[in-house]
Scaffold this active site. Structure first.
Site, mmCIF file in Angstrom:
data_model
loop_
_atom_site.group_PDB
_atom_site.id
_atom_site.type_symbol
_atom_site.label_atom_id
_atom_site.label_comp_id
_atom_site.label_asym_id
_atom_site.label_seq_id
_atom_site.Cartn_x
_atom_site.Cartn_y
_atom_site.Cartn_z
ATOM 1 N N PHE A 75 0.865 -1.180 0.000
ATOM 2 C CA PHE A 75 0.000 0.000 0.000
ATOM 3 C C PHE A 75 0.902 1.231 0.000
ATOM 4 C CE2 PHE A 75 0.695 -1.889 4.116
ATOM 5 C CZ PHE A 75 1.272 -0.861 4.849
ATOM 6 N N PHE A 77 2.381 3.949 1.906
ATOM 7 C CA PHE A 77 3.674 3.616 1.343
ATOM 8 C C PHE A 77 4.344 2.596 2.256
ATOM 9 C CE2 PHE A 77 2.544 7.854 -0.074
ATOM 10 C CZ PHE A 77 2.693 7.738 -1.446
#
Ligand code: CUA
Length: 156
Positions: A75, A77
């Site tokens: 995802f 980050f």
């Protein structure tokens, strides 16, 4: 129209090569049953990753003698899990998907380089023979903190 002898030879060679390639593809596709990788595509609803097994429980778990399964979500980050530990000589079966945009999963120093694509599930196995700390990087530009997106595997 005059065609030079060498041009005729070269044309004949080109046509013959085309025929050879078509025969090779025909035999491998129809007689040997080879398919592109999409033959075993595995899809997932990217909005439901957190509630879809096995991604509802990301992590690494032992599935055999020196054999592990790593279920990874990516995802912006980061990765879940972002740290794993295994003994040297272990084979890890990676299963990965993305919850948002396209990410990469590259384990530095190995030939593991996967894409994490929303809606798709990607699989790869790798045996870690050498002990050490392996850095895992996202190698698909995914936004403002792309370069911060990393994880690691400690092989001891
Ligand atoms: Cu995720 Cu770049």
């Amino acid at each position: 129209m005059h065609i030079h002898r060498l041009e005729k030879i070269w044309l004949g060679f080109g046509v013959a090569m085309l025929a050879v390639f078509l025969v090779v593809i025909g035999i491998s596709g129809f007689a040997m049953g080879m398919n592109p990788p999409s033959g075993h595509a595995h899809t997932i609803d990217p909005q439901q990753v957190d509630v879809t097994p096995p991604f509802d429980k990301p992590g690494i778990r032992q599935v055999g003698d020196k054999e592990y399964e790593a279920v990874i979500t990516s995802f912006a980050f980061g990765f879940d899990p972002n740290e794993m530990e295994i003994p040297a000589g272990s084979t890890v079966h990676f299963i990965i998907t993305s919850k948002d945009v396209v990410h990469g999963y590259q384990i530095v120093g190995t030939n593991v380089n996967m894409m994490a694509v929303p809606g798709e599930v990607n699989h790869l196995s790798y045996t870690f023979d050498k002990p050490g700390e392996y850095l895992i990087l996202c190698n698909e530009y995914c936004g403002i903190a792309h370069e911060m997106m990393k994880a690691k595997i400690v092989v001891s």
